[in-house]
Design a protein around this motif. Structure first.
Motif, short mmCIF file in Angstrom:
data_model
loop_
_atom_site.label_atom_id
_atom_site.label_comp_id
_atom_site.label_asym_id
_atom_site.label_seq_id
_atom_site.Cartn_x
_atom_site.Cartn_y
_atom_site.Cartn_z
N MET A 1 35.60 28.10 39.80
CA MET A 1 36.74 28.73 40.28
C MET A 1 36.07 29.99 41.20
SD MET A 1 40.07 28.21 40.37
CE MET A 1 40.17 27.38 38.83
N ILE A 2 36.70 30.10 42.20
CA ILE A 2 36.08 31.15 43.08
C ILE A 2 36.28 32.69 42.55
CG2 ILE A 2 36.42 29.76 45.22
CD1 ILE A 2 38.92 31.30 45.82
N TYR A 3 37.29 32.81 41.80
CA TYR A 3 37.57 34.31 41.49
C TYR A 3 36.80 34.65 39.95
CZ TYR A 3 41.59 32.25 38.98
OH TYR A 3 42.48 31.40 38.30
N LEU A 4 36.29 33.71 39.30
CA LEU A 4 35.84 33.86 38.09
C LEU A 4 34.92 35.10 38.03
CD1 LEU A 4 35.46 30.05 36.37
CD2 LEU A 4 37.32 31.91 36.48
N GLU A 5 33.83 34.90 38.59
CA GLU A 5 32.67 36.28 38.72
C GLU A 5 33.51 37.42 38.87
OE1 GLU A 5 28.31 37.22 40.24
OE2 GLU A 5 29.17 35.33 40.84
N HIS A 6 34.51 37.32 39.85
CA HIS A 6 34.90 38.66 40.48
C HIS A 6 35.82 39.51 39.29
CE1 HIS A 6 36.95 41.11 43.46
NE2 HIS A 6 37.96 41.22 42.80
N PHE A 7 36.46 38.71 38.49
CA PHE A 7 37.20 39.19 37.45
C PHE A 7 36.52 39.17 36.05
CE2 PHE A 7 40.39 37.99 40.42
CZ PHE A 7 41.09 39.10 40.55
N GLY A 8 35.23 38.75 36.19
CA GLY A 8 34.64 38.77 34.99
C GLY A 8 34.97 37.69 33.92
N LEU A 9 35.43 36.57 34.46
CA LEU A 9 36.11 35.51 33.59
C LEU A 9 35.11 34.62 33.22
CD1 LEU A 9 39.47 35.06 35.49
CD2 LEU A 9 39.03 35.94 32.94
N GLU A 10 35.05 33.80 32.12
CA GLU A 10 34.35 32.80 31.45
C GLU A 10 34.77 31.32 31.95
OE1 GLU A 10 33.90 33.45 27.39
OE2 GLU A 10 32.83 35.26 27.49
N LYS A 11 36.19 31.31 32.02
CA LYS A 11 36.80 30.04 32.59
C LYS A 11 37.90 30.28 33.24
CE LYS A 11 36.91 28.17 28.50
NZ LYS A 11 37.26 27.19 27.19
N ALA A 12 38.60 29.31 33.92
CA ALA A 12 39.88 29.59 34.36
C ALA A 12 41.11 29.97 33.66
CB ALA A 12 40.26 28.29 35.29
N LYS A 207 42.67 37.12 28.14
CA LYS A 207 41.52 37.23 27.04
C LYS A 207 40.97 35.88 26.54
CE LYS A 207 43.56 41.48 25.58
NZ LYS A 207 44.51 42.35 24.13
N GLN A 208 41.57 35.17 26.48
CA GLN A 208 40.95 33.65 25.82
C GLN A 208 40.09 33.18 26.78
OE1 GLN A 208 44.65 31.71 25.45
NE2 GLN A 208 44.74 32.00 23.38
N ALA A 209 40.42 33.52 28.22
CA ALA A 209 39.13 33.11 29.10
C ALA A 209 38.22 34.11 29.48
CB ALA A 209 39.82 33.26 30.76
N GLY A 210 38.13 35.02 28.56
CA GLY A 210 37.08 36.07 28.53
C GLY A 210 37.21 37.29 29.32
N TYR A 211 38.27 37.59 29.82
CA TYR A 211 38.51 38.89 30.44
C TYR A 211 38.34 40.13 29.58
CZ TYR A 211 40.56 42.16 33.65
OH TYR A 211 40.90 43.54 34.46
N ARG A 212 37.72 41.07 30.06
CA ARG A 212 37.59 42.50 29.14
C ARG A 212 37.75 43.61 29.83
NH1 ARG A 212 37.89 38.52 26.54
NH2 ARG A 212 36.72 37.93 24.63
N LEU A 246 44.83 35.31 45.62
CA LEU A 246 45.05 36.39 46.55
C LEU A 246 44.67 37.76 46.62
CD1 LEU A 246 49.05 35.38 46.96
CD2 LEU A 246 47.25 34.95 48.75
N THR A 247 44.36 38.01 45.12
CA THR A 247 44.00 39.60 44.80
C THR A 247 42.34 39.27 45.04
OG1 THR A 247 45.54 39.75 43.05
CG2 THR A 247 43.43 41.04 42.94
N TYR A 248 41.76 38.29 44.70
CA TYR A 248 40.14 38.23 45.02
C TYR A 248 39.87 38.21 46.39
CZ TYR A 248 36.01 35.58 46.01
OH TYR A 248 34.77 35.19 46.50
N GLY A 249 40.80 37.60 47.25
CA GLY A 249 40.99 37.58 48.82
C GLY A 249 40.81 38.90 49.37
N GLN A 250 41.52 39.75 48.84
CA GLN A 250 41.64 41.06 49.14
C GLN A 250 40.39 42.01 48.69
OE1 GLN A 250 45.35 42.74 48.72
NE2 GLN A 250 46.45 41.39 50.38
N GLN A 251 39.65 41.50 47.74
CA GLN A 251 38.34 42.16 46.97
C GLN A 251 39.13 43.50 46.14
OE1 GLN A 251 35.22 41.30 46.72
NE2 GLN A 251 36.34 39.49 47.22
#
Length: 301
Positions: A1-12, A207-212, A246-251
């Motif tokens: 998923m294109i935004y996972l690394e941007h938001f520090g996620l482990e999965k969608a 949180k279940q997807a790894g967001y901290r 959309l949020t990722y697209g605007q960085q």
């Protein structure tokens, strides 16, 4: 998923896949699980769970399979267009009957009964979970009912849970399915999530997807998603997923109400968001009308 690394996620976090990992113990799902597990322990033969499209029936079905797999041999029926014979073949396959014996239609039901007896002697009960039950042909529903009749003096050889849309209730109201309807001893109807539950739902899924990190979705953003989704989990997932893109697209790292509006406009089944200014205009008009009426009434005195 294109935004996972941007938001520090482990999965969608908002995938539409009914992954039990993302199960959340909300009141409607918790109560449904309690109804099912209690009724099964009482030995009831057929149970029914209904809910609108997207309320989490398949997720609940998968959660049940995960939780009850140690106590039951769980058979999943997820093809709603099976004929009666295809249902027998699928069930026979899942309980370990040789496929070479499937062509003997008149003997297959008896072979299934004998296999169920053997499993019970081994201490294994069979539980059938039927997804999208509202679409099963009448003959297939009748075949399932006949299997629920198989029993010893003290217990059933097979138990079943039907998961379906509200159309399932309409189907069961037909007099020709009254025998099946009378076999359904416990049922539960899933409801949509409240605004407060939606805020918790979004936060927990992240949180279940790894967001901290810091909060991504503010209360006002969750309120807009609640309004647009009508509390339907599938629509919440669609909107939240689009908003993150959309949020990722605007960085950016914070979701804004403007991006929610864009996501809603791009989602066919979402309710259009009402303009706050429009509500204020309506309120002001109401106040002005009541003031005019009050002055007119006073003038008559």
């Amino acid at each position: 998923m294109i935004y996972l690394e941007h938001f520090g996620l482990e999965k969608a976090p908002f995938s539409l896949t009914a992954d039990p990992h993302f199960y959340i113990d909300f009141i409607p799902h918790k109560e449904a699980l309690e109804v099912i597990t209690s009724a099964l322990s009482f030995g009831e033969s057929i149970l029914k769970i209904t809910g609108e499209v997207g309320t989490g029936k398949t997720l609940l079905c998968n959660k049940l399979q995960q939780e009850l797999s140690e106590r039951y041999l769980v058979c999943i029926i997820d093809n709603p267009y099976l004929s009666a014979h295809e249902l027998r073949c699928l069930l026979a396959n899942q309980i370990g009957i040789d496929k070479a014996e499937f062509d003997e239609q008149f003997l297959l039901t008896e072979k299934i009964k004998q296999r169920l007896l053997s499993l019970l002697e081994e201490g294994r009960k069979v539980l059938v979970l039927v997804d999208e039950a509202q679409a099963l042909p009448d003959s297939t529903l009748e075949a399932l009912r006949l299997f629920s009749n198989l029993e010893l003096e003290s217990e059933k050889l097979l138990q079943a849970v039907l998961f379906g849309q509200p159309e399932l209730d309409a189907r069961l109201a037909d007099p020709k399915l009254r025998q099946l309807r009378q076999r359904i001893t416990f049922s539960y109807q899933l409801r949509a999530l409240s605004e407060k539950e939606i805020e918790h739902y979004i936060t927990t899924r992240l949180k279940q997807a790894g967001y901290r990190g810091a909060s991504l979705f503010s209360r006002s953003v969750c309120r807009k998603i609640s309004q647009a989704s009508r509390g339907i989990p599938r629509l919440i997932n669609v909107l939240a997923h689009k908003v993150l893109i959309l949020t990722y697209g605007q960085q950016n790292h914070k979701v804004t109400p403007k991006l929610v509006k864009e996501a809603v406009a791009d989602t066919e089944d979402a309710y259009a968001l009402k303009s706050m200014s429009g509500w204020w205009l309506l309120l002001l008009s109401f106040i002005a009308l009541n003031t005019t009426l009050l002055l007119w009434w006073k003038g008559l005195l």
